[in-house]
Scaffold this motif. Structure first.
Motif, short mmCIF file in Angstrom:
data_model
loop_
_atom_site.label_atom_id
_atom_site.label_comp_id
_atom_site.label_asym_id
_atom_site.label_seq_id
_atom_site.Cartn_x
_atom_site.Cartn_y
_atom_site.Cartn_z
N UNK A 26 5.35 17.29 -31.72
CA UNK A 26 5.24 18.55 -32.46
C UNK A 26 5.45 19.75 -31.53
N UNK A 27 4.87 19.67 -30.35
CA UNK A 27 4.99 20.77 -29.39
C UNK A 27 6.44 20.96 -28.95
N UNK A 28 7.16 19.88 -28.72
CA UNK A 28 8.58 20.02 -28.33
C UNK A 28 9.38 20.71 -29.43
N UNK A 29 8.96 20.50 -30.67
CA UNK A 29 9.67 21.11 -31.80
C UNK A 29 9.38 22.61 -31.90
N UNK A 30 8.09 22.98 -31.84
CA UNK A 30 7.77 24.41 -32.02
C UNK A 30 8.18 25.25 -30.82
N UNK A 68 11.00 25.24 -29.56
CA UNK A 68 12.40 25.63 -29.75
C UNK A 68 12.48 27.14 -30.01
N UNK A 69 11.57 27.64 -30.85
CA UNK A 69 11.62 29.05 -31.22
C UNK A 69 10.46 29.86 -30.67
N UNK A 70 9.37 29.21 -30.33
CA UNK A 70 8.16 29.95 -29.94
C UNK A 70 8.05 30.07 -28.42
N UNK A 71 7.39 31.13 -27.98
CA UNK A 71 7.07 31.31 -26.57
C UNK A 71 6.30 30.09 -26.06
N UNK A 109 -8.50 32.42 -33.02
CA UNK A 109 -7.87 31.33 -32.27
C UNK A 109 -8.50 29.99 -32.63
N UNK A 110 -9.82 29.92 -32.62
CA UNK A 110 -10.52 28.65 -32.86
C UNK A 110 -10.40 28.19 -34.31
N UNK A 111 -10.41 29.11 -35.24
CA UNK A 111 -10.48 28.73 -36.65
C UNK A 111 -9.13 28.73 -37.35
N UNK A 112 -8.21 29.59 -36.91
CA UNK A 112 -6.89 29.64 -37.53
C UNK A 112 -5.79 29.07 -36.62
N UNK A 113 -6.15 28.77 -35.38
CA UNK A 113 -5.21 28.20 -34.40
C UNK A 113 -4.04 29.14 -34.13
N UNK A 114 -4.31 30.45 -34.14
CA UNK A 114 -3.26 31.43 -33.96
C UNK A 114 -3.59 32.41 -32.83
N UNK A 115 -2.52 32.86 -32.15
CA UNK A 115 -2.66 33.80 -31.04
C UNK A 115 -2.00 35.14 -31.34
N UNK A 155 2.78 28.55 -27.60
CA UNK A 155 2.87 27.26 -28.27
C UNK A 155 1.90 26.25 -27.65
N UNK A 156 1.83 26.23 -26.32
CA UNK A 156 0.94 25.28 -25.64
C UNK A 156 -0.52 25.61 -25.91
N UNK A 157 -0.89 26.88 -25.86
CA UNK A 157 -2.29 27.26 -26.09
C UNK A 157 -2.73 26.92 -27.51
N UNK A 158 -1.89 27.19 -28.49
CA UNK A 158 -2.23 26.86 -29.87
C UNK A 158 -2.32 25.35 -30.08
N UNK A 159 -1.44 24.60 -29.43
CA UNK A 159 -1.47 23.14 -29.51
C UNK A 159 -2.73 22.59 -28.85
N UNK A 160 -3.13 23.22 -27.75
CA UNK A 160 -4.33 22.78 -27.04
C UNK A 160 -5.58 22.93 -27.91
N UNK A 161 -5.63 23.99 -28.71
CA UNK A 161 -6.76 24.17 -29.63
C UNK A 161 -6.84 22.99 -30.60
N UNK A 162 -5.69 22.55 -31.09
CA UNK A 162 -5.66 21.38 -31.98
C UNK A 162 -6.14 20.12 -31.28
N UNK A 163 -5.79 19.99 -30.00
CA UNK A 163 -6.26 18.85 -29.21
C UNK A 163 -7.78 18.86 -29.07
N UNK A 164 -8.35 20.02 -28.75
CA UNK A 164 -9.80 20.14 -28.62
C UNK A 164 -10.50 19.80 -29.93
#
Length: 204
Positions: free
Chosen positions: A107-111, A113-116, A179-185, A120-129
């Motif tokens: 999923x991270x490799x896909x997003x 493509x267009x995202x910084x 960030x924690x609840x919406x997974x957005x930066x 992208x990594x920080x938002x993905x990391x929240x999902x991992x946590x």
């Protein structure tokens, strides 16, 4: 089968010990040096075969690199490799693993493509946590164990602490909740995102 290279260790005569994260396993393999071999590196997604040998470790063979759209983007590749390398110490004691990790990287490799890359990594990391049950949305300070109501700081693994308890960077608690609840930066500045990235680099 397919997997992501999360660790490479040189051994004698330019041979390599290669650790690969696949959908359900973490494989430690041996790759013999040879001129006909394709180049491999940390972070590459590969298609490969394993050959059992008399040694305790299977031989990696028939490797084909599966490229990303941004693989020639130096900045994205640099950030990607630093992030994916963190998975080796995080998962190294496991053999069979949840397929979540493989698909998270897909999923991270896909997003990316267009995202910084850092966002992208920080938002993905929240999902991992969250997946691992380590996302502390009670906003209770790790150090004094009191609820944080205003100024908040984060330490390794994005654990929340009072800013006054650590004398580290202060965040508006509304941003951290977003960030924690919406997974957005969206509300975070580039400087703040880089600060979060440096926390991630301390270890997953």
């Amino acid at each position: 089968m397919q997997g992501y290279i999360i660790d490479i260790k040189p051994v004698k005569d330019d041979d390599l010990i290669v650790t690969i994260l696949t959908e359900n396993h973490l494989y430690t393999t041996y790759r013999f040096y040879g001129a006909r071999h394709s180049n491999i590196n940390i972070g590459y997604k590969i298609d490969f075969e394993l050959e059992n040998t008399r040694a305790n470790i299977p031989r990696l063979k028939d490797v084909i690199q599966l490229g990303f759209e941004w693989i020639l983007d130096y900045e994205k590749m640099y950030c990607w490799q630093r992030f994916i390398k963190l998975f080796h110490p995080h998962l190294k004691d496991l053999e069979e693993i949840d397929s979540y990790y493989f698909y998270l990287l897909d999923y991270l490799t896909h997003i990316m493509i267009k995202q910084n890359a850092l966002r992208a990594i920080c938002e993905t990391y929240i999902n991992l946590l969250e997946h691992e049950g380590r996302l502390h949305t009670n906003y209770e300070c790790l150090l004094c164990e009191n609820v944080i109501k205003k100024d908040i700081s984060l330490v390794r693994s994005f654990l929340p602490v009072h800013a006054k308890c650590t004398y580290s960077k202060v965040f508006d608690i509304k941003k951290i909740k977003e960030l924690f609840e919406e997974k957005k930066l969206i509300s975070f500045t580039d400087e703040e995102v880089e600060y979060l990235w440096n926390i991630i680099l301390q270890g997953l």
